[in-house]
Design a protein around this motif. Structure first.
Motif, PDB file in Angstrom:
ATOM      1  N   LEU A 160     -22.926   4.687  89.290  1.00 42.03           N
ATOM      2  CA  LEU A 160     -21.820   3.738  89.288  1.00 42.03           C
ATOM      3  C   LEU A 160     -21.168   3.754  87.913  1.00 42.03           C
ATOM      4  O   LEU A 160     -21.856   3.858  86.897  1.00 42.03           O
ATOM      5  CB  LEU A 160     -22.330   2.323  89.563  1.00 42.03           C
ATOM      6  N   VAL A 161     -19.835   3.634  87.863  1.00 39.79           N
ATOM      7  CA  VAL A 161     -19.138   3.592  86.575  1.00 39.79           C
ATOM      8  C   VAL A 161     -18.261   2.352  86.512  1.00 39.79           C
ATOM      9  O   VAL A 161     -17.447   2.113  87.406  1.00 39.79           O
ATOM     10  CB  VAL A 161     -18.275   4.838  86.341  1.00 39.79           C
ATOM     11  N   LEU A 162     -18.434   1.569  85.448  1.00 35.37           N
ATOM     12  CA  LEU A 162     -17.603   0.403  85.170  1.00 35.37           C
ATOM     13  C   LEU A 162     -16.722   0.760  83.986  1.00 35.37           C
ATOM     14  O   LEU A 162     -17.230   1.023  82.883  1.00 35.37           O
ATOM     15  CB  LEU A 162     -18.478  -0.804  84.861  1.00 35.37           C
ATOM     16  N   ALA A 163     -15.400   0.793  84.200  1.00 39.79           N
ATOM     17  CA  ALA A 163     -14.466   1.262  83.175  1.00 39.79           C
ATOM     18  C   ALA A 163     -13.468   0.154  82.826  1.00 39.79           C
ATOM     19  O   ALA A 163     -12.516  -0.081  83.560  1.00 39.79           O
ATOM     20  CB  ALA A 163     -13.723   2.506  83.663  1.00 39.79           C
ATOM     21  N   PRO A 164     -13.670  -0.546  81.713  1.00 42.64           N
ATOM     22  CA  PRO A 164     -12.746  -1.609  81.298  1.00 42.64           C
ATOM     23  C   PRO A 164     -11.518  -1.056  80.568  1.00 42.64           C
ATOM     24  O   PRO A 164     -11.515   0.073  80.080  1.00 42.64           O
ATOM     25  CB  PRO A 164     -13.588  -2.470  80.345  1.00 42.64           C
TER      26      PRO A 164
ATOM     27  N   ALA B 164      -8.509   4.552  84.156  1.00 43.38           N
ATOM     28  CA  ALA B 164      -8.376   5.758  84.977  1.00 43.38           C
ATOM     29  C   ALA B 164      -8.706   7.010  84.169  1.00 43.38           C
ATOM     30  O   ALA B 164      -9.315   7.961  84.679  1.00 43.38           O
ATOM     31  CB  ALA B 164      -6.965   5.853  85.553  1.00 43.38           C
ATOM     32  N   GLN B 165      -8.320   7.018  82.895  1.00 35.88           N
ATOM     33  CA  GLN B 165      -8.658   8.159  82.041  1.00 35.88           C
ATOM     34  C   GLN B 165     -10.159   8.249  81.796  1.00 35.88           C
ATOM     35  O   GLN B 165     -10.705   9.348  81.688  1.00 35.88           O
ATOM     36  CB  GLN B 165      -7.899   8.042  80.720  1.00 35.88           C
ATOM     37  N   SER B 166     -10.822   7.098  81.715  1.00 41.51           N
ATOM     38  CA  SER B 166     -12.283   7.115  81.572  1.00 41.51           C
ATOM     39  C   SER B 166     -12.931   7.789  82.769  1.00 41.51           C
ATOM     40  O   SER B 166     -13.812   8.644  82.626  1.00 41.51           O
ATOM     41  CB  SER B 166     -12.820   5.685  81.428  1.00 41.51           C
ATOM     42  N   LEU B 167     -12.485   7.408  83.978  1.00 45.83           N
ATOM     43  CA  LEU B 167     -13.065   7.997  85.186  1.00 45.83           C
ATOM     44  C   LEU B 167     -12.758   9.490  85.263  1.00 45.83           C
ATOM     45  O   LEU B 167     -13.613  10.282  85.671  1.00 45.83           O
ATOM     46  CB  LEU B 167     -12.529   7.277  86.422  1.00 45.83           C
ATOM     47  N   ALA B 168     -11.540   9.867  84.860  1.00 49.57           N
ATOM     48  CA  ALA B 168     -11.166  11.282  84.893  1.00 49.57           C
ATOM     49  C   ALA B 168     -11.994  12.084  83.893  1.00 49.57           C
ATOM     50  O   ALA B 168     -12.386  13.222  84.171  1.00 49.57           O
ATOM     51  CB  ALA B 168      -9.679  11.440  84.598  1.00 49.57           C
TER      52      ALA B 168
ATOM     53  N   GLU C 227      -8.021  -5.655  83.164  1.00 52.85           N
ATOM     54  CA  GLU C 227      -8.141  -4.546  84.114  1.00 52.85           C
ATOM     55  C   GLU C 227      -9.486  -3.861  83.928  1.00 52.85           C
ATOM     56  O   GLU C 227      -9.804  -3.392  82.836  1.00 52.85           O
ATOM     57  CB  GLU C 227      -7.021  -3.529  83.927  1.00 52.85           C
ATOM     58  N   VAL C 228     -10.256  -3.811  84.995  1.00 52.46           N
ATOM     59  CA  VAL C 228     -11.541  -3.124  84.985  1.00 52.46           C
ATOM     60  C   VAL C 228     -11.694  -2.404  86.316  1.00 52.46           C
ATOM     61  O   VAL C 228     -11.494  -3.006  87.375  1.00 52.46           O
ATOM     62  CB  VAL C 228     -12.717  -4.096  84.790  1.00 52.46           C
ATOM     63  N   LEU C 229     -12.023  -1.134  86.277  1.00 48.64           N
ATOM     64  CA  LEU C 229     -12.264  -0.359  87.487  1.00 48.64           C
ATOM     65  C   LEU C 229     -13.761  -0.142  87.671  1.00 48.64           C
ATOM     66  O   LEU C 229     -14.494   0.080  86.704  1.00 48.64           O
ATOM     67  CB  LEU C 229     -11.561   0.993  87.419  1.00 48.64           C
ATOM     68  N   LEU C 230     -14.187  -0.202  88.931  1.00 49.47           N
ATOM     69  CA  LEU C 230     -15.565   0.115  89.295  1.00 49.47           C
ATOM     70  C   LEU C 230     -15.542   1.272  90.278  1.00 49.47           C
ATOM     71  O   LEU C 230     -14.928   1.174  91.345  1.00 49.47           O
ATOM     72  CB  LEU C 230     -16.258  -1.090  89.937  1.00 49.47           C
TER      73      LEU C 230
ATOM     74  N   GLU D 121     -10.583  -2.146  91.796  1.00 51.77           N
ATOM     75  CA  GLU D 121     -10.117  -2.908  90.643  1.00 51.77           C
ATOM     76  C   GLU D 121     -10.670  -4.321  90.763  1.00 51.77           C
ATOM     77  O   GLU D 121     -10.405  -5.019  91.750  1.00 51.77           O
ATOM     78  CB  GLU D 121      -8.598  -2.928  90.560  1.00 51.77           C
ATOM     79  N   LEU D 122     -11.436  -4.747  89.774  1.00 54.07           N
ATOM     80  CA  LEU D 122     -12.044  -6.068  89.825  1.00 54.07           C
ATOM     81  C   LEU D 122     -10.996  -7.149  89.568  1.00 54.07           C
ATOM     82  O   LEU D 122     -10.077  -6.965  88.776  1.00 54.07           O
ATOM     83  CB  LEU D 122     -13.167  -6.177  88.788  1.00 54.07           C
ATOM     84  N   ASP D 123     -11.145  -8.273  90.253  1.00 55.28           N
ATOM     85  CA  ASP D 123     -10.223  -9.396  90.117  1.00 55.28           C
ATOM     86  C   ASP D 123     -10.779 -10.361  89.080  1.00 55.28           C
ATOM     87  O   ASP D 123     -11.571 -11.250  89.387  1.00 55.28           O
ATOM     88  CB  ASP D 123     -10.041 -10.090  91.464  1.00 55.28           C
ATOM     89  N   LEU D 124     -10.341 -10.186  87.828  1.00 60.94           N
ATOM     90  CA  LEU D 124     -10.845 -11.001  86.732  1.00 60.94           C
ATOM     91  C   LEU D 124      -9.819 -11.999  86.213  1.00 60.94           C
ATOM     92  O   LEU D 124     -10.164 -12.926  85.487  1.00 60.94           O
ATOM     93  CB  LEU D 124     -11.304 -10.107  85.577  1.00 60.94           C
ATOM     94  N   GLY D 125      -8.546 -11.811  86.562  1.00 59.87           N
ATOM     95  CA  GLY D 125      -7.504 -12.702  86.080  1.00 59.87           C
ATOM     96  C   GLY D 125      -7.184 -12.469  84.622  1.00 59.87           C
ATOM     97  O   GLY D 125      -7.823 -11.671  83.930  1.00 59.87           O
ATOM     98  N   GLY D 126      -6.158 -13.161  84.143  1.00 55.25           N
ATOM     99  CA  GLY D 126      -5.794 -13.093  82.732  1.00 55.25           C
ATOM    100  C   GLY D 126      -5.303 -11.737  82.275  1.00 55.25           C
ATOM    101  O   GLY D 126      -5.311 -11.438  81.083  1.00 55.25           O
ATOM    102  N   GLY D 127      -4.877 -10.888  83.205  1.00 46.55           N
ATOM    103  CA  GLY D 127      -4.386  -9.569  82.839  1.00 46.55           C
ATOM    104  C   GLY D 127      -5.463  -8.545  82.547  1.00 46.55           C
ATOM    105  O   GLY D 127      -5.160  -7.426  82.134  1.00 46.55           O
TER     106      GLY D 127
END
Length: 227
Positions: free
Chosen positions: A82-86, A66-70, A39-42, A31-37
């Protein structure tokens, strides 16, 4: 989160490369630390931190990373992608909710972190349902970053600009009751083709779903023999 780029125009400034300066993330989902609420998974495939293809993938309305990755499943892992899922800031993506801005800025900030720590060979953008519509809108506006767009059951496309000419792959179920194929997948394919884009179109017997075989076909089309 630092707002980067021209978010309201849909343009992205960040450019992942094959030679990042920071230490690479290990295999797994981060989970990337972007702040401001935001959420992005790599998702990083197993193996050494070699340069790999990167796919940005947007979920459908009401979905989450998580549904994107699934939805993509093991197929992307097996191809070493690699998958970046915002996560969208609202129930769906900013363009569909009214105007570009927050979600573009989040993606740009996420790509900036990827550029610092993950070696990347090439980039594509994709999504399912509303996420596919978003990808087919942002992709043509950033054809200097994304060489391909993968649209799974899109509803529409509204590129805020056109920069470059990414290849397009669209798939749609003939029994889709959420976004009917005739006014969505077929119409979009014709419209992009008439606009001069290289479009590959795949229809299947089924409804509003992402099929594992569809993911495999899309990745094979995008990556070819480059893996």
């Amino acid at each position: 989160m630092t707002v980067r780029g021209h978010a309201s125009s849909g343009r992205l400034d960040s450019r992942p490369t094959a030679t990042p300066t920071g230490a690479a993330w290990p295999p797994g989902v981060h989970e990337l630390d972007l702040g401001g609420g935001a959420e992005v998974l790599l998702a990083v495939p197993p193996g050494e931190p070699v340069p790999r293809p990167l796919l940005v993938f947007f979920h459908g309305a009401g979905g989450n990373p998580a549904q994107s990755l699934a939805a993509l499943g093991r197929t992307v892992t097996d191809r070493g992608v690699l998958v970046l899922a915002p996560q969208s800031g609202a129930a769906t993506w900013d363009l569909l909710a009214g105007r570009l801005g927050r979600d573009v800025a989040v993606l740009d900030a996420a790509l900036a972190q990827v550029a610092e720590r993950v070696p990347v060979t090439r980039c594509a953008i994709g999504g399912f349902s509303d996420g596919a519509s978003y990808a087919l809108s942002l992709g043509p506006a950033n054809g200097d970053l994304f060489d391909a767009v993968l649209g799974f059951s899109p509803g529409f496309a509204s590129p805020p600009a056109t920069v470059g000419r990414p290849r397009l792959w669209i798939t749609h179920g003939i029994d889709d009751r959420v976004l009917p194929v005739d006014r969505c997948g077929r119409r979009l394919t014709t419209a992009f083709g008439d606009a001069g884009y290289d479009v590959s179109y795949d229809e299947f017997d089924g409804g509003h779903v992402v099929r594992p075989e569809g993911v495999a076909d899309a990745l094979g089309w995008w990556l070819g023999d480059d893996g």
